[in-house]
Design a protein around this motif. Sequence first.
Motif, PDB file in Angstrom:
ATOM      1  N   LEU A 178     -38.204   1.414 -23.693  1.00  0.00           N
ATOM      2  CA  LEU A 178     -37.383   0.671 -24.715  1.00  0.00           C
ATOM      3  C   LEU A 178     -36.131   1.271 -24.760  1.00  0.00           C
ATOM      4  O   LEU A 178     -35.703   2.586 -24.634  1.00  0.00           O
ATOM      5  CB  LEU A 178     -38.077   1.061 -26.049  1.00  0.00           C
ATOM      6  CG  LEU A 178     -39.568   0.474 -26.268  1.00  0.00           C
ATOM      7  CD1 LEU A 178     -40.226   0.655 -27.541  1.00  0.00           C
ATOM      8  CD2 LEU A 178     -39.755  -0.821 -25.930  1.00  0.00           C
ATOM      9  N   SER A 179     -35.130   0.499 -25.074  1.00  0.00           N
ATOM     10  CA  SER A 179     -33.719   0.824 -25.361  1.00  0.00           C
ATOM     11  C   SER A 179     -33.731   1.465 -26.541  1.00  0.00           C
ATOM     12  O   SER A 179     -34.577   1.436 -27.337  1.00  0.00           O
ATOM     13  CB  SER A 179     -32.860  -0.346 -25.297  1.00  0.00           C
ATOM     14  OG  SER A 179     -33.086  -1.230 -26.533  1.00  0.00           O
ATOM     15  N   GLY A 180     -32.339   2.158 -26.821  1.00  0.00           N
ATOM     16  CA  GLY A 180     -32.419   2.823 -28.142  1.00  0.00           C
ATOM     17  C   GLY A 180     -32.444   1.852 -29.119  1.00  0.00           C
ATOM     18  O   GLY A 180     -33.165   2.228 -30.221  1.00  0.00           O
ATOM     19  N   GLY A 181     -32.044   0.727 -29.059  1.00  0.00           N
ATOM     20  CA  GLY A 181     -31.942  -0.451 -30.232  1.00  0.00           C
ATOM     21  C   GLY A 181     -33.507  -0.700 -30.406  1.00  0.00           C
ATOM     22  O   GLY A 181     -33.714  -0.923 -31.699  1.00  0.00           O
ATOM     23  N   GLN A 182     -34.150  -0.739 -29.328  1.00  0.00           N
ATOM     24  CA  GLN A 182     -35.647  -1.405 -29.432  1.00  0.00           C
ATOM     25  C   GLN A 182     -36.390  -0.183 -30.352  1.00  0.00           C
ATOM     26  O   GLN A 182     -37.305  -0.414 -30.952  1.00  0.00           O
ATOM     27  CB  GLN A 182     -36.075  -1.642 -28.237  1.00  0.00           C
ATOM     28  CG  GLN A 182     -35.686  -2.885 -27.648  1.00  0.00           C
ATOM     29  CD  GLN A 182     -36.040  -3.437 -26.081  1.00  0.00           C
ATOM     30  OE1 GLN A 182     -36.334  -2.216 -25.453  1.00  0.00           O
ATOM     31  NE2 GLN A 182     -36.071  -4.463 -25.915  1.00  0.00           N
ATOM     32  N   GLN A 183     -36.115   1.128 -29.665  1.00  0.00           N
ATOM     33  CA  GLN A 183     -36.855   2.160 -30.361  1.00  0.00           C
ATOM     34  C   GLN A 183     -36.630   2.292 -31.837  1.00  0.00           C
ATOM     35  O   GLN A 183     -37.423   2.435 -32.863  1.00  0.00           O
ATOM     36  CB  GLN A 183     -36.398   3.632 -29.761  1.00  0.00           C
ATOM     37  CG  GLN A 183     -37.038   3.563 -28.358  1.00  0.00           C
ATOM     38  CD  GLN A 183     -36.686   5.117 -27.722  1.00  0.00           C
ATOM     39  OE1 GLN A 183     -37.249   6.030 -28.324  1.00  0.00           O
ATOM     40  NE2 GLN A 183     -35.873   5.169 -26.759  1.00  0.00           N
ATOM     41  N   GLN A 184     -35.290   2.209 -32.347  1.00  0.00           N
ATOM     42  CA  GLN A 184     -34.943   2.104 -33.856  1.00  0.00           C
ATOM     43  C   GLN A 184     -35.501   1.136 -34.623  1.00  0.00           C
ATOM     44  O   GLN A 184     -36.112   1.128 -35.485  1.00  0.00           O
ATOM     45  CB  GLN A 184     -33.429   2.059 -33.901  1.00  0.00           C
ATOM     46  CG  GLN A 184     -33.109   2.486 -35.150  1.00  0.00           C
ATOM     47  CD  GLN A 184     -33.309   3.915 -35.702  1.00  0.00           C
ATOM     48  OE1 GLN A 184     -34.655   4.310 -36.113  1.00  0.00           O
ATOM     49  NE2 GLN A 184     -32.213   4.734 -35.924  1.00  0.00           N
ATOM     50  N   GLU A 214     -27.797   6.894 -41.124  1.00  0.00           N
ATOM     51  CA  GLU A 214     -27.000   6.604 -39.937  1.00  0.00           C
ATOM     52  C   GLU A 214     -27.928   5.781 -38.867  1.00  0.00           C
ATOM     53  O   GLU A 214     -27.992   6.539 -37.563  1.00  0.00           O
ATOM     54  CB  GLU A 214     -26.280   7.680 -39.494  1.00  0.00           C
ATOM     55  CG  GLU A 214     -25.384   8.207 -40.466  1.00  0.00           C
ATOM     56  CD  GLU A 214     -24.341   9.249 -40.088  1.00  0.00           C
ATOM     57  OE1 GLU A 214     -23.596   9.041 -38.781  1.00  0.00           O
ATOM     58  OE2 GLU A 214     -24.084  10.254 -40.577  1.00  0.00           O
ATOM     59  N   PRO A 215     -28.489   4.780 -39.123  1.00  0.00           N
ATOM     60  CA  PRO A 215     -29.553   4.379 -38.217  1.00  0.00           C
ATOM     61  C   PRO A 215     -28.859   3.778 -36.889  1.00  0.00           C
ATOM     62  O   PRO A 215     -29.792   3.497 -35.886  1.00  0.00           O
ATOM     63  CB  PRO A 215     -30.352   3.296 -38.920  1.00  0.00           C
ATOM     64  CG  PRO A 215     -29.308   2.912 -39.999  1.00  0.00           C
ATOM     65  CD  PRO A 215     -28.570   4.254 -40.167  1.00  0.00           C
ATOM     66  N   ASP A 270     -28.500  -5.805 -33.315  1.00  0.00           N
ATOM     67  CA  ASP A 270     -30.118  -5.965 -33.616  1.00  0.00           C
ATOM     68  C   ASP A 270     -30.303  -5.273 -34.522  1.00  0.00           C
ATOM     69  O   ASP A 270     -31.398  -5.799 -35.403  1.00  0.00           O
ATOM     70  CB  ASP A 270     -30.702  -5.781 -32.156  1.00  0.00           C
ATOM     71  CG  ASP A 270     -30.391  -6.726 -31.017  1.00  0.00           C
ATOM     72  OD1 ASP A 270     -29.820  -7.818 -31.176  1.00  0.00           O
ATOM     73  OD2 ASP A 270     -30.656  -6.211 -29.712  1.00  0.00           O
ATOM     74  N   VAL A 271     -30.184  -3.962 -34.640  1.00  0.00           N
ATOM     75  CA  VAL A 271     -30.877  -3.197 -35.679  1.00  0.00           C
ATOM     76  C   VAL A 271     -30.237  -3.460 -36.842  1.00  0.00           C
ATOM     77  O   VAL A 271     -31.043  -3.674 -37.989  1.00  0.00           O
ATOM     78  CB  VAL A 271     -30.389  -1.639 -35.543  1.00  0.00           C
ATOM     79  CG1 VAL A 271     -30.735  -0.835 -36.659  1.00  0.00           C
ATOM     80  CG2 VAL A 271     -31.043  -1.229 -34.109  1.00  0.00           C
ATOM     81  N   LEU A 272     -28.929  -3.597 -37.127  1.00  0.00           N
ATOM     82  CA  LEU A 272     -28.155  -4.222 -38.504  1.00  0.00           C
ATOM     83  C   LEU A 272     -28.750  -5.478 -38.650  1.00  0.00           C
ATOM     84  O   LEU A 272     -28.824  -5.799 -39.943  1.00  0.00           O
ATOM     85  CB  LEU A 272     -26.696  -4.412 -38.280  1.00  0.00           C
ATOM     86  CG  LEU A 272     -25.795  -2.966 -37.937  1.00  0.00           C
ATOM     87  CD1 LEU A 272     -24.497  -3.276 -37.799  1.00  0.00           C
ATOM     88  CD2 LEU A 272     -26.215  -2.026 -39.256  1.00  0.00           C
ATOM     89  N   GLY A 273     -29.219  -6.518 -37.822  1.00  0.00           N
ATOM     90  CA  GLY A 273     -29.668  -7.764 -38.112  1.00  0.00           C
ATOM     91  C   GLY A 273     -31.093  -7.535 -38.951  1.00  0.00           C
ATOM     92  O   GLY A 273     -31.252  -8.339 -39.919  1.00  0.00           O
TER      93      GLY A 273
END
Length: 250
Positions: A147-153, A172-173, A184-187
């Motif tokens: 998974l990418s970092g954004g997907q892992q988060q 600080e996510p 994507d994470v902020l969404g």
Amino acid sequence: MVRADRVCKSFGALQVLKGVSLEVARGEVLCLIGPSGSGKSTFLRCVNHLEVVNAGRLHVDGELIGYRERAGKLYEMSPKDAAKQRRDIGMVFQHFNLFPHRTALENIIEAPIQVKRQSRKAATERARELLDRVGLADKADAYPAQLSGGQQQRVAIARALAMDPKLMLFDEPTSALDPELVGDVLGVMRELAASGMTMLVVTHEMGFAREVADQLVFMDGGVVVEHGDPRELLSNPQHERTQGFLSKLL
């Protein structure tokens, strides 16, 4: 939902929090901003008793965190009782801390099964719902390394939500992510805020703070320097230290 009253925290001779007081109502989003070393992350860790406060009091949903009070004196809870309190507080860290040998789905169901004693079937159904909610329904069987970092988060957010917390803490996510993965994470966090989740967010994402936060707190040197409406504070900071900090970011 959260009430901090003159919270102090030291590491040896280093005083990191010097009497922090603030309140967050149920369903509110409070964003904490400030330079590195200002005490933001330490304060967040105190809220769920990952760090023990040295003075002051922290309440979550009316319950004193980490201590019992008897005859005006505070006595630290046992690790077991502190862990029970922590079940109601979700936390998402800067680094994802996923179990590398477990799939996304297995990462999410671990705590509900082990801590809440949910059946595997119920935990799995809920985990699939949460993966869909964070836009990763097709990644249930993927391991973190795939998974990418954004997907892992986003998996880490789903894992925290699986415990049905009353409060979510974000440290600080997005700071460890490549810029194109931040959105994507902020969404997901925007959607959470819109659903009424109470959130404390340490962030450098000023656009997110302006758009989503109900309160914005600027910390420096272990104290709250300035506190107010995000749009007002970001466009017209009153304190010289806040002005200097924001001038480097905006």
